[in-house]
Design a protein around this motif. Structure first.
Motif, PDB file in Angstrom:
ATOM      1  N   VAL A  67       0.837  -1.209   0.000  1.00  0.00           N
ATOM      2  CA  VAL A  67       0.000   0.000   0.000  1.00  0.00           C
ATOM      3  C   VAL A  67       0.867   1.252   0.000  1.00  0.00           C
ATOM      4  CG1 VAL A  67      -1.717   1.288   1.333  1.00  0.00           C
ATOM      5  CG2 VAL A  67      -1.943  -1.178   1.071  1.00  0.00           C
ATOM      6  N   LEU A  68       1.969   1.208   0.730  1.00  0.00           N
ATOM      7  CA  LEU A  68       2.866   2.361   0.756  1.00  0.00           C
ATOM      8  C   LEU A  68       3.483   2.608  -0.614  1.00  0.00           C
ATOM      9  CD1 LEU A  68       4.389   4.558   2.310  1.00  0.00           C
ATOM     10  CD2 LEU A  68       6.092   2.835   2.931  1.00  0.00           C
ATOM     11  N   LEU A  69       3.935   1.570  -1.288  1.00  0.00           N
ATOM     12  CA  LEU A  69       4.528   1.741  -2.620  1.00  0.00           C
ATOM     13  C   LEU A  69       3.495   2.244  -3.619  1.00  0.00           C
ATOM     14  CD1 LEU A  69       6.798  -1.441  -2.809  1.00  0.00           C
ATOM     15  CD2 LEU A  69       7.467   0.911  -2.310  1.00  0.00           C
ATOM     16  N   ALA A  70       2.268   1.704  -3.567  1.00  0.00           N
ATOM     17  CA  ALA A  70       1.217   2.178  -4.471  1.00  0.00           C
ATOM     18  C   ALA A  70       0.874   3.639  -4.192  1.00  0.00           C
ATOM     19  CB  ALA A  70      -0.022   1.301  -4.333  1.00  0.00           C
ATOM     20  N   GLY A  71       0.829   4.015  -2.916  1.00  0.00           N
ATOM     21  CA  GLY A  71       0.557   5.411  -2.584  1.00  0.00           C
ATOM     22  C   GLY A  71       1.660   6.349  -3.045  1.00  0.00           C
ATOM     23  N   LEU A  72       2.904   5.921  -2.898  1.00  0.00           N
ATOM     24  CA  LEU A  72       4.013   6.746  -3.376  1.00  0.00           C
ATOM     25  C   LEU A  72       3.969   6.910  -4.891  1.00  0.00           C
ATOM     26  CD1 LEU A  72       7.011   5.473  -1.196  1.00  0.00           C
ATOM     27  CD2 LEU A  72       5.908   7.702  -1.095  1.00  0.00           C
ATOM     28  N   ALA A  73       3.675   5.835  -5.615  1.00  0.00           N
ATOM     29  CA  ALA A  73       3.592   5.940  -7.075  1.00  0.00           C
ATOM     30  C   ALA A  73       2.467   6.878  -7.493  1.00  0.00           C
ATOM     31  CB  ALA A  73       3.376   4.550  -7.672  1.00  0.00           C
ATOM     32  N   SER A  74       1.308   6.777  -6.840  1.00  0.00           N
ATOM     33  CA  SER A  74       0.196   7.667  -7.179  1.00  0.00           C
ATOM     34  C   SER A  74       0.521   9.114  -6.833  1.00  0.00           C
ATOM     35  CB  SER A  74      -1.060   7.209  -6.425  1.00  0.00           C
ATOM     36  OG  SER A  74      -2.140   8.073  -6.678  1.00  0.00           O
ATOM     37  N   ALA A  75       1.139   9.346  -5.677  1.00  0.00           N
ATOM     38  CA  ALA A  75       1.477  10.716  -5.289  1.00  0.00           C
ATOM     39  C   ALA A  75       2.520  11.317  -6.224  1.00  0.00           C
ATOM     40  CB  ALA A  75       1.981  10.738  -3.843  1.00  0.00           C
ATOM     41  N   LEU A  76       3.514  10.535  -6.627  1.00  0.00           N
ATOM     42  CA  LEU A  76       4.534  11.052  -7.553  1.00  0.00           C
ATOM     43  C   LEU A  76       3.920  11.378  -8.917  1.00  0.00           C
ATOM     44  CD1 LEU A  76       7.565   8.720  -6.724  1.00  0.00           C
ATOM     45  CD2 LEU A  76       7.261  11.123  -6.107  1.00  0.00           C
ATOM     46  N   ALA A  77       2.975  10.534  -9.373  1.00  0.00           N
ATOM     47  CA  ALA A  77       2.309  10.840 -10.643  1.00  0.00           C
ATOM     48  C   ALA A  77       1.491  12.121 -10.533  1.00  0.00           C
ATOM     49  CB  ALA A  77       1.419   9.670 -11.049  1.00  0.00           C
ATOM     50  N   GLY A  78       0.815  12.310  -9.401  1.00  0.00           N
ATOM     51  CA  GLY A  78       0.070  13.542  -9.210  1.00  0.00           C
ATOM     52  C   GLY A  78       0.963  14.768  -9.141  1.00  0.00           C
ATOM     53  N   LEU A  79       2.116  14.638  -8.472  1.00  0.00           N
ATOM     54  CA  LEU A  79       3.040  15.769  -8.412  1.00  0.00           C
ATOM     55  C   LEU A  79       3.628  16.075  -9.784  1.00  0.00           C
ATOM     56  CD1 LEU A  79       4.925  15.008  -5.073  1.00  0.00           C
ATOM     57  CD2 LEU A  79       3.116  16.680  -5.475  1.00  0.00           C
ATOM     58  N   TRP A  80       3.862  15.041 -10.578  1.00  0.00           N
ATOM     59  CA  TRP A  80       4.404  15.280 -11.919  1.00  0.00           C
ATOM     60  C   TRP A  80       3.394  16.012 -12.790  1.00  0.00           C
ATOM     61  CZ3 TRP A  80       2.931  13.183 -16.756  1.00  0.00           C
ATOM     62  CH2 TRP A  80       3.808  13.498 -17.811  1.00  0.00           C
ATOM     63  N   LEU A  81       2.136  15.606 -12.707  1.00  0.00           N
ATOM     64  CA  LEU A  81       1.115  16.324 -13.471  1.00  0.00           C
ATOM     65  C   LEU A  81       0.896  17.733 -12.927  1.00  0.00           C
ATOM     66  CD1 LEU A  81      -1.608  13.569 -14.055  1.00  0.00           C
ATOM     67  CD2 LEU A  81      -0.064  14.583 -15.743  1.00  0.00           C
ATOM     68  N   GLY A  82       0.940  17.871 -11.594  1.00  0.00           N
ATOM     69  CA  GLY A  82       0.773  19.196 -11.019  1.00  0.00           C
ATOM     70  C   GLY A  82       1.903  20.143 -11.352  1.00  0.00           C
ATOM     71  N   GLY A  83       3.087  19.606 -11.621  1.00  0.00           N
ATOM     72  CA  GLY A  83       4.201  20.460 -12.004  1.00  0.00           C
ATOM     73  C   GLY A  83       4.021  21.128 -13.350  1.00  0.00           C
ATOM     74  N   ARG A  84       3.057  20.668 -14.160  1.00  0.00           N
ATOM     75  CA  ARG A  84       2.813  21.306 -15.456  1.00  0.00           C
ATOM     76  C   ARG A  84       2.181  22.682 -15.299  1.00  0.00           C
ATOM     77  NH1 ARG A  84      -0.254  16.980 -19.134  1.00  0.00           N
ATOM     78  NH2 ARG A  84      -0.011  18.724 -20.593  1.00  0.00           N
ATOM     79  N   ARG A  85       1.603  22.957 -14.108  1.00  0.00           N
ATOM     80  CA  ARG A  85       1.019  24.275 -13.869  1.00  0.00           C
ATOM     81  C   ARG A  85       2.069  25.292 -13.478  1.00  0.00           C
ATOM     82  NH1 ARG A  85      -1.805  24.695  -9.592  1.00  0.00           N
ATOM     83  NH2 ARG A  85      -3.220  26.315 -10.375  1.00  0.00           N
ATOM     84  N   SER A  86       3.252  24.842 -13.124  1.00  0.00           N
ATOM     85  CA  SER A  86       4.300  25.753 -12.673  1.00  0.00           C
ATOM     86  C   SER A  86       5.128  26.224 -13.852  1.00  0.00           C
ATOM     87  CB  SER A  86       5.209  25.055 -11.652  1.00  0.00           C
ATOM     88  OG  SER A  86       6.268  25.894 -11.266  1.00  0.00           O
TER      89      SER A  86
END
Length: 393
Positions: free
Chosen positions: A290-309
Motif C-alpha cells: 500500500v505504501l509503494l502504491a501510494g508513493l507511485a500515485s502521489a509522484l504521478a500527481g506531483l508530476w502532473l501538477g508540475g505542469r502548472r508551474s
C-alpha cells in the motif's frame, strides 16, 4: 614597486603567486558537487523507520551512533548544520520526561523488583487507572526507557537530515507542484529566528544607552520596533516574491487538474495507510504494498501538477550514483530490520517481564552498519574559511 632581474638591471616586479596556488598551465581540479539533499532525507527517514521497528536498546544505540558518525564526518560548515545538537538535546529531554512520567504516574507493566516507593496521592473514583506516586519497579523503568529510546532515535535521525541537507537546495529540488508550499514553509520557519535576533539586537542597544530592557516598560519599548521591523520585512518579501512571479501558474485543461487532484489525494491516503501498516505489527503484510502504491500515485500527481508551474531551475542538483547509494543504504537498513522483526521478533523487542539484560542480535546489527556507507561514498565538506586568513589588498 621596482625590482632587479638576474642581470642586475631594474625592472618591474612580477606578481608572486599565492601560497597554495598551482603553477600556470596546471589544471585546477573542480570541486565535487554536494550530494542531492533528497538523498540525505531518504537515508535519514529510512534509519528512522528502522528505529521504529525495534525496542532493543543496543540496536537503537547503534542506530544513533551510525547517524551521529555520518553527521560528524559529512556535516557542512554552515549555520543551519548546527541544528543537530538541538535535536540531540530534544531527544535527551524526551528520555528524561518519559522516565519522570513512569516514576510519578506509574507504569502498566507489572514488576517484582521494587526500587523505591513514593508517597501515593489518593485520586477520585473517576480517575481509575491513574495513580500519583506509589511503587517504582525496575521492570516499569526498563519499559519506559526502551520506549523513550525509540522515539529519541527517531528524533536524532530527523536531526541528521536537517544537519546534512541544505534547506535552500532542498527547496530548489522540490517538484513544481510543491514549490509554493515549500516557500511558505521556509518563510514561516525563518520568521522566529529573525524575530529573536531583532529582540536581542534591540535589548543590547537599550542596555548600551542605559535604558531598561526588562519589565513591562522594556517589553513595550522593545516589542514595538520588533513588530515594525517584522512588518517592513514582510512587505519587502512580498514585493520580492511578486517580482519573481510567485503564484503565477500556467493554463492546463480541466481533466488534467482533476486527475492531478485525484492522484495526489489517493497517493497521500495510501502513504498514510501504508505507513500505519508498517508501524504496527498487524499490518506488516499489507503495509509495504500500500505504501509503494501510494508513493507511485502521489509522484504521478506531483508530476502532473508540475505542469502548472512556470518556474525554471538554475543548475539543478543531479541525482547521481552517489545519491542512489546513500538512499539504498538507508532503505537496506529499514528493509532488513523489518525482515528481522518478522523472522525473530524476540531479538528486536526484548521483554522486561521477567527482567533480563538485552542481547545484541548479530545480523540485524550488521544491517544497521550498512547505514555508514554515506560516510565513505559522499564528498567531504569544504573547510570553513578563516576570515583572519583572507587576502588583503
Amino acid at each position: 614597486m621596482r625590482e632587479t632581474d638576474r642581470s642586475g638591471r631594474p625592472g618591474l616586479a612580477l606578481p608572486r603567486p599565492e601560497r597554495g596556488t598551482p603553477p600556470a598551465g596546471v589544471p585546477v581540479p573542480r570541486p565535487r558537487r554536494a550530494l542531492h539533499p533528497g538523498a540525505w532525507w531518504l537515508w535519514a527517514l529510512a534509519l528512522g523507520t528502522a528505529a521504529t521497528r525495534t525496542t532493543n536498546p543496543l540496536l537503537l544505540a547503534l542506530l544513533i551512533t551510525v547517524s551521529g558518525y555520518v553527521v560528524a564526518v559529512r556535516r557542512p560548515h554552515t549555520p543551519w548544520a548546527r541544528s543537530y545538537g538541538a535535536f540531540v538535546k530534544l531527544a535527551a529531554a524526551v528520555l528524561v520526561l518519559r522516565l519522570a512520567f513512569a516514576i510519578v504516574l506509574g507504569s502498566p507493566i507489572p514488576g517484582t523488583h521494587i526500587l523505591f516507593t513514593l508517597p501515593e496521592v489518593p485520586l477520585p473514583d473517576w480517575a481509575q487507572g491513574i495513580r500519583l506516586g506509589g511503587r517504582v519497579t525496575a521492570e516499569g523503568l526498563a519499559f519506559a526507557l526502551y520506549d523513550a529510546l525509540r522515539l529519541a532515535a527517531l528524533l536524532i535521525c530527523v536531526g541528521a537530515a536537517n544537519a546534512l541537507a541544505s534547506p535552500s537546495r532542498l527547496l530548489k529540488s522540490l517538484p513544481g507542484a510543491l514549490y509554493e508550499l515549500g516557500v511558505a514553509v521556509v518563510v514561516a520557519l525563518t520568521f522566529a529566528p529573525h524575530l529573536i535576533a531583532d529582540v536581542r539586537r534591540l535589548r543590547a542597544a537599550r542596555r548600551l544607552r542605559g535604558r531598561p530592557d526588562k519589565g513591562v516598560r522594556g517589553l513595550v519599548q522593545v516589542g514595538l520596533p520588533v513588530l515594525e521591523g517584522a512588518l517592513e520585512r514582510s512587505v519587502s518579501l512580498a514585493a520580492a516574491m511578486d517580482a519573481r512571479g510567485y503564484g503565477r501558474t500556467a493554463e492546463v485543461p480541466t481533466a488534467v487538474r482533476r486527475t492531478t487532484a485525484a492522484l495526489t489525494l489517493g497517493g497521500l491516503l495510501g502513504v498514510c495507510a501504508g505507513t500505519y501498516g508498517l508501524l504496527t505489527a498487524a499490518g506488516g503484510s499489507y503495509g509495504l504494498p500500500v505504501l509503494l502504491a501510494g508513493l507511485a500515485s502521489a509522484l504521478a500527481g506531483l508530476w502532473l501538477g508540475g505542469r502548472r508551474s512556470v518556474r525554471t531551475r538554475y543548475r539543478p542538483d543531479p541525482w547521481d550514483a552517489r545519491a542512489w547509494l546513500v538512499s539504498a543504504s538507508g532503505a537496506a537498513v529499514a528493509a532488513l530490520l523489518i525482515l528481522a522483526g518478522s523472522l525473530d521478533p524476540g531479538s528486536l523487542d526484548p521483554g522486561v517481564v521477567p527482567l533480563e539484560p538485552p542481547t545484541l542480535p548479530l545480523w540485524p546489527a550488521a544491517a544497521v552498519l550498512l547505514g555508514l556507507l554515506p560516510a565513505f561514498v559522499t564528498p567531504a565538506p569544504e573547510a570553513a574559511r578563516d576570515p583572519r586568513k583572507e587576502p588583503t589588498t
